[in-house]
Design a protein around this motif. Structure first.
Motif, PDB file in Angstrom:
ATOM      1  N   HIS A  68       1.082  -1.237  -0.589  1.00  0.00           N
ATOM      2  CA  HIS A  68      -0.224  -0.225   0.074  1.00  0.00           C
ATOM      3  C   HIS A  68       0.628   1.622   0.004  1.00  0.00           C
ATOM      4  O   HIS A  68       0.124   2.395  -0.427  1.00  0.00           O
ATOM      5  N   ILE A  69       1.777   1.079   0.767  1.00  0.00           N
ATOM      6  CA  ILE A  69       2.976   2.248   0.721  1.00  0.00           C
ATOM      7  C   ILE A  69       3.955   2.713  -0.698  1.00  0.00           C
ATOM      8  O   ILE A  69       3.902   3.500  -1.273  1.00  0.00           O
ATOM      9  N   GLU A  70       4.132   1.398  -1.385  1.00  0.00           N
ATOM     10  CA  GLU A  70       5.090   1.163  -2.742  1.00  0.00           C
ATOM     11  C   GLU A  70       4.550   1.705  -3.927  1.00  0.00           C
ATOM     12  O   GLU A  70       3.923   2.359  -4.576  1.00  0.00           O
ATOM     13  N   GLN A  71       2.818   1.287  -3.674  1.00  0.00           N
ATOM     14  CA  GLN A  71       1.926   1.702  -4.685  1.00  0.00           C
ATOM     15  C   GLN A  71       1.293   3.660  -4.568  1.00  0.00           C
ATOM     16  O   GLN A  71       1.020   4.090  -5.552  1.00  0.00           O
ATOM     17  N   LEU A 121       9.551  -3.079   2.432  1.00  0.00           N
ATOM     18  CA  LEU A 121       9.958  -1.149   2.506  1.00  0.00           C
ATOM     19  C   LEU A 121      11.890  -1.470   2.661  1.00  0.00           C
ATOM     20  O   LEU A 121      12.245  -0.747   2.237  1.00  0.00           O
ATOM     21  N   GLY A 122      11.946  -1.986   3.520  1.00  0.00           N
ATOM     22  CA  GLY A 122      13.380  -2.047   4.083  1.00  0.00           C
ATOM     23  C   GLY A 122      13.925  -1.904   2.310  1.00  0.00           C
ATOM     24  O   GLY A 122      15.295  -2.207   2.487  1.00  0.00           O
ATOM     25  N   PRO A 139       3.761   1.144   8.629  1.00  0.00           N
ATOM     26  CA  PRO A 139       3.154   2.427   9.318  1.00  0.00           C
ATOM     27  C   PRO A 139       1.810   2.196   7.781  1.00  0.00           C
ATOM     28  O   PRO A 139       2.135   2.631   7.321  1.00  0.00           O
ATOM     29  N   ILE A 140       0.990   2.258   9.341  1.00  0.00           N
ATOM     30  CA  ILE A 140      -0.780   3.017   8.768  1.00  0.00           C
ATOM     31  C   ILE A 140      -1.368   4.250   9.352  1.00  0.00           C
ATOM     32  O   ILE A 140      -1.357   5.315   8.153  1.00  0.00           O
ATOM     33  N   GLY A 194       3.847   6.234   1.856  1.00  0.00           N
ATOM     34  CA  GLY A 194       2.146   6.280   0.578  1.00  0.00           C
ATOM     35  C   GLY A 194       1.357   6.976   0.928  1.00  0.00           C
ATOM     36  O   GLY A 194      -0.135   6.474   0.068  1.00  0.00           O
ATOM     37  N   MET A 195       1.039   8.282   1.509  1.00  0.00           N
ATOM     38  CA  MET A 195       0.048   9.004   1.955  1.00  0.00           C
ATOM     39  C   MET A 195      -0.041   9.740   0.914  1.00  0.00           C
ATOM     40  O   MET A 195      -1.388   9.820   0.387  1.00  0.00           O
ATOM     41  N   ARG A 196       0.559  10.404  -0.642  1.00  0.00           N
ATOM     42  CA  ARG A 196       0.388  11.184  -1.452  1.00  0.00           C
ATOM     43  C   ARG A 196      -0.672  10.552  -2.536  1.00  0.00           C
ATOM     44  O   ARG A 196      -1.659  11.976  -2.724  1.00  0.00           O
TER      45      ARG A 196
END
Length: 526
Positions: free
Chosen positions: A84-87, A324-325, A383-384, A447-449
């Motif tokens: 979800h962060i990467e996408q 992520l790492g 992180p969420i 991943g928030m953008r």
């Protein structure tokens, strides 16, 4: 409840009847085994026959959210372990894709068969179906006297929290934002509240169409309201932020209401977690900003600011193809595939002396985030939601409502721990824009953008009115970086307007091939 990483090494649990599967189309039962050794697999019927097994079934929903399947059953962090962060980052402009790994997402060249969006969709529905199975199974366990109603309500609240999180992730990728139509009556995604675990339910699922975005958000809020009522305020150290709490449910409601543009609703929910006028803390859960910007990352498995994260460990992670790492890390052992873009690095609103610039690694090619540091065993937690987001959610809502002083105080609480260049005297749109800009800085590489682009694009005032133009990969980006200068490099990946069909992802071909109703409701253009 025992620590989930301990549970995952103790039992292998399959929460399904042998011929039934967990994605929306229900194509392969191999996707639906929660890997918990060493017992033989349990059937769904036996999963809710003892209190211990009920507890393990709940753990299985977290596991599905953290380490869902990929092609051939591989684990690549779908949907919430890392994907979800990467996408979310690669759909936006503030992170820079350097290699082919995320090129389809980054360049918006996806189609209904593209792996990244297909597996995001399918694994999110897998989480939802497992949550539904747990909710139904917990109700039976309570009725059978195996667990008390209070314990059962708490377990169901965890499942509902994860279901709400999954439904919102689906809506921001596969549907237009809440404000696309005046009453949010446009197509969302199918909202599933019963398990697909019998032949009759499989057939029912194959005829279910898309609910409206309005109904989808109503379902999300109903789940989060239930979670808030029935979840504990705090947990023991092992599950402090890796299991849902009352504070996590409230924090998520502040995010969801921000997407709904329910400004007063954001303030109402956020205020449950905010006390103080300059230095803010939460009366529920004791959340507070860490003293330094690096605090949430120096110990990302437990700190005062993290409200909810998904656990990754050396024995249970997304592998080198999804963690992520590995993806974001330019430290020894990292693959360094996604860097910070010069577009955000050079932005005038990000002060050159901001401490958040120190949470980075500079290489001969680009500048990388150092929020995720374990390239060796990929144990960085995903992180969420953090307390900084709650403060900025409420800041934006207060600004939209005209409550400038409080909005400014909340904004400066986040900004002021990293730089002396805080804001004074801002009002109206200038204040709202400063808050949106601060989100870009604070949540870079989280991943928030895309979430913010999605909710702001229709309005077209405080963010790009579509998919933003991006910097294309070259062999050496270092000359393009000039902190806080306002000098922007060329964006050779062009802007895509909001009205373009590519703004949202297609319903996967695997789903429309099985469901004629969904086939007729495919997002236009695909």
């Amino acid at each position: 409840m025992k620590n989930r990483s301990f549970i995952k090494n103790k039992l292998k649990l399959a929460l399904l009847a042998p011929a039934v599967c967990f994605s929306l189309m229900l194509t392969s039962c191999e996707k639906d085994v929660v890997e918990l050794d060493p017992f033989d697999r349990l059937t769904e019927a036996s999963a809710f026959t003892t209190p211990e097994r009920v507890e393990l079934a709940v753990a299985g929903v977290y596991d599905a959210a953290q380490s869902g399947f990929y092609a051939g059953g591989a684990v690549r962090g779908y949907p919430f372990g890392a994907a979800h962060i990467e996408q979310g980052d690669n759909r936006g402009e503030d992170m820079l894709n350097l290699e082919a790994f995320y090129a389809i997402t980054y360049g918006s060249t996806y189609n209904a068969a593209s792996a990244n969006n297909v597996y995001h969709f399918e694994t999110l529905y897998s989480v939802i179906n497992k949550a539904n199975i747990v909710i139904e199974g917990v109700d039976k366990a309570v009725a059978d006297g195996l667990i008390t109603a209070e314990v059962g309500n708490a377990y169901s609240a965890e499942a509902r929290f994860l279901r709400a999180l999954s439904n919102h992730e689906l809506l921001i990728h596969f549907a237009r934002p809440y404000n696309h139509t005046a009453d949010a009556s446009h197509p969302g995604v199918p909202i599933r509240t019963i398990p697909v675990n019998t032949p009759a339910r499989v057939e029912e699922a194959r005829q279910q169409g898309r609910d409206s975005v309005r109904d989808g958000y109503a379902a999300i809020l109903a789940d989060l309201d239930y979670a808030e009522t029935n979840l504990p305020e705090t947990r023991a150290a092992g599950g402090k932020i890796s299991r849902a709490t009352k504070g996590a449910a409230i924090a998520m409601k502040s995010r969801v209401k921000l997407h709904m543009r329910d400004w007063q609703g954001v303030v109402t929910e956020g205020n449950k977690l905010i006390s103080g006028t300059e230095s803010f803390t939460s009366p529920i859960g004791g959340y507070a900003l860490t003293a330094s910007a690096d605090g949430p990352w120096a110990n990302n498995s437990g700190n005062s600011e993290s409200i909810f994260s998904f656990m990754n460990t050396a024995n249970d992670n997304a592998s080198v193809n999804g963690s992520l790492g590995q993806m974001y890390n330019a430290l020894p052992g990292g693959r360094a595939l996604v860097a910070i873009s010069p577009l955000i690095w050079n932005a005038e609103f990000w002060p050159a002396d901001d401490d958040r610039r120190d949470i980075t690694t500079t290489t001969a090619r680009a500048i990388f985030s150092r929020k995720y540091r374990d390239a060796g065993t990929q144990s960085d937690w995903s992180p969420i939601i953090r307390y900084a987001e709650v403060l900025l959610n409420v800041a934006e809502a207060e600004s939209r409502l005209g409550n400038n002083d409080r909005a400014l105080a909340l904004l400066n609480a986040v900004r002021g721990r990293s730089t002396d260049q805080t804001y004074t005297g801002l009002t109206g749109n200038a204040l709202t824009q400063a808050i949106v800009n601060e989100r870009r800085i604070e949540f870079v590489a989280e991943g928030m953008r895309w979430k913010d682009i999605h909710r702001l694009a229709k309005e077209g005032v405080f963010g790009p009115a579509g998919i933003p133009a991006k910097v294309a990969s070259t062999s050496n980006h270092i000359p393009q970086y000039n902190a806080g200068s306002g000098t922007m490099p060329a964006t050779t990946i062009p802007f895509i307007p909001y009205e373009d069909f590519r703004f949202i992802w297609p319903i996967p071909v695997s789903e429309v091939a099985s469901n004629p109703v969904l086939a007729a409701q495919q997002n236009p253009g695909y």
